[in-house]
Design an enzyme around this catalytic site. Structure first.
Site, mmCIF file in Angstrom:
data_model
loop_
_atom_site.group_PDB
_atom_site.id
_atom_site.type_symbol
_atom_site.label_atom_id
_atom_site.label_comp_id
_atom_site.label_asym_id
_atom_site.label_seq_id
_atom_site.Cartn_x
_atom_site.Cartn_y
_atom_site.Cartn_z
ATOM 1 N N HIS A 16 0.867 -1.188 0.000
ATOM 2 C CA HIS A 16 0.000 0.000 0.000
ATOM 3 C C HIS A 16 0.895 1.228 0.000
ATOM 4 O O HIS A 16 1.793 1.335 0.860
ATOM 5 C CB HIS A 16 -0.863 0.031 1.267
ATOM 6 N N ASN A 18 0.623 4.452 0.868
ATOM 7 C CA ASN A 18 0.757 5.291 2.081
ATOM 8 C C ASN A 18 1.298 4.523 3.284
ATOM 9 O O ASN A 18 1.919 5.127 4.160
ATOM 10 C CB ASN A 18 -0.575 5.969 2.415
ATOM 11 N N HIS A 61 -2.140 9.897 6.157
ATOM 12 C CA HIS A 61 -3.008 10.591 5.194
ATOM 13 C C HIS A 61 -3.043 12.103 5.440
ATOM 14 O O HIS A 61 -3.227 12.881 4.521
ATOM 15 C CB HIS A 61 -4.425 10.011 5.231
ATOM 16 N N PRO A 95 -7.595 6.004 -4.078
ATOM 17 C CA PRO A 95 -7.713 7.390 -4.542
ATOM 18 C C PRO A 95 -8.447 8.225 -3.497
ATOM 19 O O PRO A 95 -9.467 7.793 -2.960
ATOM 20 C CB PRO A 95 -8.541 7.271 -5.834
ATOM 21 N N ASP A 135 -11.552 1.027 -0.436
ATOM 22 C CA ASP A 135 -11.572 0.925 1.029
ATOM 23 C C ASP A 135 -12.980 0.507 1.442
ATOM 24 O O ASP A 135 -13.948 1.239 1.194
ATOM 25 C CB ASP A 135 -11.214 2.302 1.629
ATOM 26 N N GLU A 198 -8.749 -11.574 6.885
ATOM 27 C CA GLU A 198 -7.680 -11.098 7.787
ATOM 28 C C GLU A 198 -8.074 -11.420 9.213
ATOM 29 O O GLU A 198 -7.252 -11.646 10.083
ATOM 30 C CB GLU A 198 -7.552 -9.582 7.679
ATOM 31 N N ASP A 280 2.901 -2.972 4.404
ATOM 32 C CA ASP A 280 3.126 -1.551 4.708
ATOM 33 C C ASP A 280 4.524 -1.431 5.310
ATOM 34 O O ASP A 280 4.679 -1.410 6.531
ATOM 35 C CB ASP A 280 2.084 -1.082 5.733
#
Ligand code: IMP
Ligand code: ZN
Length: 346
Positions: A16, A18, A61, A95, A135, A198, A280
């Site tokens: 990902h 970010n 973010h 996005p 998301d 998950e 990440d």
């Protein structure tokens, strides 16, 4: 082993944008803001709740709330993966629009694609593709818009935009709601990489597995011992759906009790397609080299096993066959040097 894992040409299929931001990029971004003093990543060996993990993304973010920051993060993340000898990288990102800075979702994706193109122009030894992420917290309409956006950018960048991801807090919403959206994406030629199971998710999993997705992110709780069912396992085995497995991420997020009980072992022993990924690398303070090393130590993998894992990962990439062939040449080229340096027969 560390040196071997570093030199190994690698494939990253689950990153990902970010969440991959490094400390040095964070420093650059913090310098552009006033008074932002947070811890953006987890230290090695720490643990957290999933909620705390998602809180980190929220903080990041705040830093990437404008197109320049999105460009910078993407550019730096590509350079860092390249330095880690990742030769093929699929990035994924949600996005985002931020009214105050004028960033629209189109401009967001455009910034990511510009960074990828600029790295390409520098002739870095890495191929990069992009998946747009849905998301699950944001609902079906946003999912639908994301697929439309992916279609649009796939038309202008057919060689870069390859798929759709489903991610976000797994405890929120019902993944089944997105099935029509995924079907539309598939019809348009976009591949599907879905975060599945998950956490135990008996309601939605079967329907999503039957799509079937082209790859599964995590799949932590698919097998019966982890709260899943034999039917889930059989379905994944029947479709041979590859699994993207992220050891440190699962350990810190505590979706597995410890690494000995990580689902890697379950699927690897079944010779099912497993891909070692970072998830990440910034938030979880790791690298793909470290993830390979961790897998080697935990599951007693030999250099030959690691070589196979990285080379086989190329099979599950969302790119054209001719590019896979071209990339496999990198492994061929690296082989004699690695055999000599580590005194092995790969
Ligand atoms: P971005 O999409 O580039 O903004 O990357 C951060 C986002 O990725 C987060 O807000 C989540 O939606 C998603 N994400 C990162 N790691 C995970 C994970 O382990 N599970 C589910 N979603 C994740
Ligand atoms: Zn993920």
């Amino acid at each position: 082993m560390e040196e071997f894992c570093k030199m190994l040409p690698k494939v990253e299929l689950h990153a990902h944008i970010n969440g991959s931001v490094s400390e040095s990029t964070i420093e650059k971004l913090v310098a552009t803001k006033q008074k932002l003093d947070h811890q953006f990543s987890f230290k090695k060996g720490s643990t957290a709740t999933l909620k705390e993990c998602f809180e980190k993304f929220r903080l990041i973010h705040q830093l990437t709330d404008n197109v320049d920051a999105v460009y910078q993060v993407t550019y730096d993340v590509i350079q860092e993966f390249c330095d880690d000898n990742v030769r093929y990288l699929e990035l994924r990102s949600t996005p985002r629009e931020v009214t105050e800075t004028g960033m629209t979702k189109e401009l967001y994706v455009d910034a990511v694609l510009r960074a990828i193109r600029d790295c390409e122009a520098e002739n870095l030894d890495i191929e990069v593709k992009l998946l747009l992420a849905i998301d699950r917290r944001n609902g079906v309409q946003v999912g639908q818009d994301t697929v439309k956006l992916a279609q649009k950018f796939r038309e202008s960048h057919p060689d870069l935009v390859v798929g759709i991801d489903l991610s976000g807090d797994p405890s929120v919403g019902d993944g089944r709601d997105f099935i029509p959206v995924f079907k539309e994406a598939k019809d348009f030629g976009l591949k599907l990489a879905l975060h599945l199971c998950e956490v135990p998710a008996l309601q939605e999993t079967m329907d999503l597995l039957c799509l079937p997705p082209d790859r599964i992110g995590h799949g932590t709780c698919l097998h019966p011992e982890a709260g899943g069912t034999q039917e889930f396992v059989d379905t994944v085995l029947t479709h041979k759906t590859p699994l993207e497995l992220c050891l440190t991420s699962n350990l810190i997020g505590q979706t597995v009790p410890d690494l000995d009980n990580h689902q890697f072992k379950f699927w690897y022993e079944k010779q099912h397609p497993c891909i070692i990924c970072t998830d990440d690398k910034g938030v979880f303070s790791t690298s793909l080299t470290e993830e390979y090393q961790l897998a080697a130590v935990t599951f007693d993998l030999s250099p030959n096993d690691l070589w196979r894992l990285s080379l086989d990962s190329m099979n599950y990439a969302f790119c054209e066959e001719h590019l896979k062939e071209k990339l496999r040449e990198k492994w061929k080229a690296a082989k004699p040097g690695m055999e000599k340096q580590f005194n092995l027969k790969l």
